[in-house]
Write an enzyme that holds these catalytic residues in place. Structure first.
Site, PDB file in Angstrom:
ATOM      1  N   LYS A 134     -58.550 -32.303 -42.985  1.00 24.86           N
ATOM      2  CA  LYS A 134     -58.095 -30.872 -42.495  1.00 24.86           C
ATOM      3  C   LYS A 134     -57.063 -30.317 -43.530  1.00 24.86           C
ATOM      4  O   LYS A 134     -55.844 -30.858 -43.744  1.00 24.86           O
ATOM      5  CB  LYS A 134     -57.291 -30.831 -41.119  1.00 24.86           C
ATOM      6  CG  LYS A 134     -57.075 -29.389 -40.422  1.00 24.86           C
ATOM      7  CD  LYS A 134     -56.190 -29.410 -39.557  1.00 24.86           C
ATOM      8  CE  LYS A 134     -54.811 -29.424 -39.961  1.00 24.86           C
ATOM      9  NZ  LYS A 134     -54.250 -28.210 -40.769  1.00 24.86           N
ATOM     10  N   GLU A 160     -33.810 -30.497 -47.379  1.00 24.51           N
ATOM     11  CA  GLU A 160     -34.850 -30.492 -48.532  1.00 24.51           C
ATOM     12  C   GLU A 160     -35.266 -29.018 -48.636  1.00 24.51           C
ATOM     13  O   GLU A 160     -35.590 -28.282 -47.741  1.00 24.51           O
ATOM     14  CB  GLU A 160     -35.843 -31.194 -48.108  1.00 24.51           C
ATOM     15  CG  GLU A 160     -37.108 -31.303 -49.116  1.00 24.51           C
ATOM     16  CD  GLU A 160     -38.400 -31.822 -48.834  1.00 24.51           C
ATOM     17  OE1 GLU A 160     -39.409 -32.309 -49.481  1.00 24.51           O
ATOM     18  OE2 GLU A 160     -38.898 -31.761 -47.582  1.00 24.51           O
ATOM     19  N   GLU A 195     -46.558 -39.366 -45.217  1.00 25.17           N
ATOM     20  CA  GLU A 195     -45.681 -39.031 -46.528  1.00 25.17           C
ATOM     21  C   GLU A 195     -44.975 -37.920 -46.206  1.00 25.17           C
ATOM     22  O   GLU A 195     -45.645 -36.782 -46.325  1.00 25.17           O
ATOM     23  CB  GLU A 195     -46.544 -39.240 -47.641  1.00 25.17           C
ATOM     24  CG  GLU A 195     -45.839 -39.225 -49.168  1.00 25.17           C
ATOM     25  CD  GLU A 195     -45.809 -38.179 -49.952  1.00 25.17           C
ATOM     26  OE1 GLU A 195     -44.800 -37.181 -49.532  1.00 25.17           O
ATOM     27  OE2 GLU A 195     -47.038 -37.785 -50.347  1.00 25.17           O
TER      28      GLU A 195
END
Length: 890
Positions: free
Chosen positions: A264, A480, A341
């Site tokens: 996906k 981040e 990840e």
């Protein structure tokens, strides 16, 4: 106009020459008519006709208000990163409609949505909006295909994946251009993505062999092995920032390990992934690969359907830490295998002794690669205070030289941000840092379009921004940013740098930059991250596992070896019944024994004595070979026994008893004649190695001339290692320089017991060694440490197949003296090989005048010394030796 330039330093002031009325109707440009200026599509500040310039301080306030309103307007227009659904009245070319791939079929659902270019705003394509039922159908198809795909042999899956890799390489340019159009990335980067994806398909198909079994133990009744089996259906949820590599690399690994896949892509950049699925459809069996796509505006979201589906056995997710925690919670309900990840906040430490200009250029690429929209980009830079000003000046100068533009144009370094959500996030971080005392060194905001490119007018081009005067506790440092903004902070000493670099819940990557490599390596060991670089950052490391620590993820993948295999398979232990040993067929041709009667021995002695008078060597060799071939009263089975060594089913050696020795004064000549004559019966010519003390002698003494420590007293094949050459490393000669036959003659044995020589027939040994050990040793070289000489040999293959592969040569080395080193599995297999050789060894007793001729590629032998009076002479030979340049070889 000077007021405008001062108030908005990231753009140039420019009088409006394109007509403000055209600009005012654009819904993507924030216009405040009463303020007297507008942000034009070209990214320039334009004056509204008739406007009166306000004071300088008012300009600052108004510019900030306009910038904020422009950002909000942009975020409202396509804030999720994709545009509205396609209306029934809209005509879209079929070439721009991307399909789903479900069970080997092309599927176009009822609903779809637009994907537009972040650079130009133009339509790139129409993506399918899969329904919940269609996602369920894809999972069901993968489940049905799992058993047949997983049962294929490794080589068969490898062939399929190799053809998939070739298909990607054939379509490199169209795929790269499509990815650039939908993501905005410069086309050299997207080309590299396609190349890496193809390489992953190719390498995974070759290297990830799950058919191999690992032997744990073995005895007379059982055999315990460990094997890896496919998991089943794997859901791969790819991110929008690098969808080709981060989607197709785990897909390739999963497929190579026998799993089926439902892939996906993110709805922001789905088109390239869907197109690759369409290209690979004819190459893969139905259901093995399924590609689905849908918007994330409904509940449950498409990713939630996959992570909660009971048929999905593993989920591979790449994305933010916040979403990763939700994926983990969903997978915990039925204990799915998980590979996450997630985000990173990578620190880079710049030491005082570095080359500032080189590091500034390297860290620019590390921080701003893909506009900083990379999980392992450098996101916090700590610079030693002694070079802080010099570094920030060089770093800012490099950032100002960056070329912004449409990624389809060559020479562009930075394209636009991928979507307005990301623009809003980056803008908020910069504004928060400024409100907390941060200072913008360069950049600092978005422009509507890069200079000179009015067609790229989406407002997503954010200038590469460097901020100083910020510290921990600021969102820009702690979070981040995932954009073209990076804070640069000073530090006093190494301890402070390490402490601040490690003070984060993330742990994806980090780097150290220094000219002192020893110091840099020492600091690298102290950083807490999944991957740590020295004098580089965000660099792909081939065949190395990648993953994060802490909030940066769970699991490791990417080594195309054991780590990947264990991530994508289940481990299973089997305790198997073993056939009784007496049912194994270990029979080989018995060792022939030939007896020379006394009268034949006397005739042969006279012929040899006559030949010994010949001074020229070639004539001496010719005469003794003729004498051995034709001497009277020779046993009927002599030539048959000797020549049987060349037969495929022949024995490992031949024993000839009762050869003449003669008086002591002539023993050397007659014994040499016996050895050279025996080689002549085999059609072989003797040769020697330069390493022997007497380089001219084709016959050399084995016992007891100071050779008690030589390899001749352990398992060996003459010429393979002894005599050694070019110590301490090159102990193993190539097989082309190893003699085919070895003739050894016992001259005298004064001991009460006969001289013993032990041998192991390689054909019997192969039939007792497990296939797993055989394949391991055949493919995994080992080195040997010689405990007596204190040296280590080069790595050699301990199992070599010969001829048609039915026979093998084993590299047997004496236990206790030679210790194998290398892969632990191979070392364990080698120890089992040596144990089996000890069980299978045969013993031959020799008295004076007895000769044994070994087939040197069919067996290994070792001598058992029996007293100081034992004497053995040896000659080595091969067929076709006269073709060699010399008979005295290295």
């Amino acid at each position: 106009m000077s007021h405008v330039a001062a108030a908005w330093p990231t753009v140039r002031a420019h009088a409006c020459s394109t007509g403000c009325q055209d600009l005012l109707v654009s819904r993507k440009v924030a216009v405040q008519r009463q303020l007297g200026f507008v942000v034009a599509p070209c990214g320039l500040v334009c004056l509204v006709a008739g406007a009166r310039l306000p004071r300088r301080r008012a300009w600052h306030r108004r510019c900030r208000r306009v910038q904020a309103q422009a950002t909000l307007a942009q975020s409202r227009d396509g804030g999720d990163g994709w545009d509205d659904e396609i209306g029934s009245s809209e005509a879209v070319p079929l070439s721009k409609r991307a399909p789903l791939l479900i069970d080997g079929r092309i599927v176009i659902p009822e609903k779809s949505f637009k994907v537009t270019s972040p650079a130009t705003g133009e339509l790139v394509g129409v993506a399918p909006d899969a329904s919940d039922a269609q996602i369920e159908e894809a999972v069901h198809a993968a489940k049905l295909a799992a058993e047949s795909w997983g049962s294929l042999r490794h080589a068969e899956r490898g062939e399929v994946l190799a053809s998939c890799a070739a298909k990607l390489r054939e379509n490199l340019e169209p795929l790269a251009a499509l990815q650039t159009s939908e993501s905005g990335r410069p086309i050299p980067e997207t080309r590299l993505e396609v190349i890496v994806a193809a390489a992953c398909l190719d390498a995974a198909g070759r290297l990830l062999d799950i058919d191999k079994e690992k032997l744990i133990s073995e005895d007379e009744t059982k055999r315990v092995v460990v094997q890896q089996i496919p998991l089943g259906v794997t859901a791969v949820i790819a991110p929008w920032n690098a969808p080709i590599v981060l989607g197709w690399k785990p897909t390739a690994t999963a497929l190579a390990c026998g799993n089926t896949v439902v892939l996906k892509p993110a709805p922001q950049t789905p088109l390239t992934t869907l197109r690759i699925g369409e290209l690979l459809r004819p190459l893969l069996p139905p259901g093995v690969l399924n590609v689905v796509c849908a918007t994330d505006t409904r509940s449950p979201r498409p990713g939630e359907i996959l992570t909660s589906h009971p048929a999905v056995k593993k989920v591979v997710f790449t994305g933010s830490t916040a979403i990763g925690s939700k994926v983990m919670a969903a997978c915990a309900k039925d204990f799915k295998r998980l590979l996450l990840e997630l985000g990173g906040n990578d620190a880079a430490i710049v030491c005082a002794d570095c080359d500032v200009d080189m590091v500034a250029d390297g860290l620019f690429k590390a921080a701003f690669f893909n506009n900083g929209q990379t999980c392992c980009a450098a996101k916090r830079i700590y610079v030693h205070e002694s070079i802080y000003d010099k570094f920030t000046d060089a770093f800012a100068a490099r950032a100002r030289r960056a070329v912004l533009g449409n990624g389809l144009k060559e020479g562009v370094e930075l394209g636009p941000l991928a979507n307005y959500v990301q623009l809003k996030h980056v803008t908020e971080l910069v504004e928060d840092a400024k409100s907390n005392g941060g200072r913008v060194l360069c950049g600092g905001g978005a422009i509507a379009a890069p200079p000179g490119d009015e067609s790229s007018s989406t407002g997503l081009f954010y200038l590469p921004t460097i901020m100083v005067d910020v510290r921990e506790g600021t969102r820009l440092v702690d979070e981040e940013q995932f954009g073209p903004v990076v804070p640069v902070m000073p530090y006093k000493d190494d301890e402070e740098a390490i402490r601040r670099a490690n003070a984060t819940p993330y742990g994806l990557g980090a780097s150290v930059w220094s000219s002192d490599h020893r110091k840099a390596n020492r600091l690298a060991y102290r950083l807490k991250a999944g991957t740590i670089w020295v004098n580089r950052h965000c660099e792909f490391i081939r065949n190395a596992p990648f993953g994060g620590i802490g909030s940066s993820g769970i699991g490791r993948a990417g080594d195309l070896s054991e780590q990947d295999i264990h991530e994508y398979t289940e481990t299973r232990t089997l305790c198997l019944a073993k056939e009784p040993s007496n049912t194994l067929d270990l029979s080989v041709a018995p060792v022939p024994h030939v007896e020379i009667e006394e009268r034949a021995r006397n005739v042969l002695r006279k012929l040899f004595s006559r030949a010994a008078r010949e001074q020229r060597f070639p004539m001496f060799e010719t005469e003794v070979q003729e004498a051995m071939r034709t001497f009277p009263f020779q046993p009927l089975n002599l030539r048959t026994a000797v020549e049987s060594l060349w037969s495929t089913e022949g024995p490992p050696c031949v024993v000839i008893r009762g050869l003449p020795l003669g008086p002591a004064s002539g023993a050397r000549s007659i014994s040499k004649a016996s050895l050279l004559g025996a080689l002549g019966l085999l059609g072989a010519d003797a040769f020697t190695y330069r390493a022997w003390k007497d380089a001219e002698a084709l016959v050399h003494n084995l016992l007891p001339d100071g050779l008690a420590g030589s390899e001749a007293f352990g398992w060996h094949r003459d010429g393979r290692c002894s005599p050694a050459f070019e110590p301490p490393r090159f102990f193993h000669r190539p097989e082309s320089l190893v003699p085919e036959v070895v003739a050894a003659l016992c001259l005298k044995n004064g001991a009460a017991e006969p001289l013993h020589v032990k041998l192991v027939d390689f054909r019997r040994l192969r039939r007792t060694v497990s296939m797993q050990d055989f394949e391991t040793l055949k493919s995994t070289p080992l080195a040997f440490f010689d405990a007596e000489l204190g040296v280590r040999s080069e790595r050699v293959t301990t199992v070599m197949c010969t001829g048609d592969g039915n026979d093998a040569i084993f590299e047997l080395r004496e236990p206790g003296r030679f210790e194998p080193e290398g892969d632990l599995t191979a070392v364990a297999a080698y120890e089992r090989l040596r144990t089996a050789a000890e069980r299978l060894q045969e013993t031959i007793d020799l008295q004076g005048g007895d000769m044994v001729i070994f087939h040197n590629r069919r067996c290994a032998h070792r001598w058992v010394q029996a007293g100081k009076e034992a004497r053995v002479q040896v000659a080595i030979g091969s067929r076709g030796v006269r073709k060699w340049p010399e008979r005295n070889v290295q």
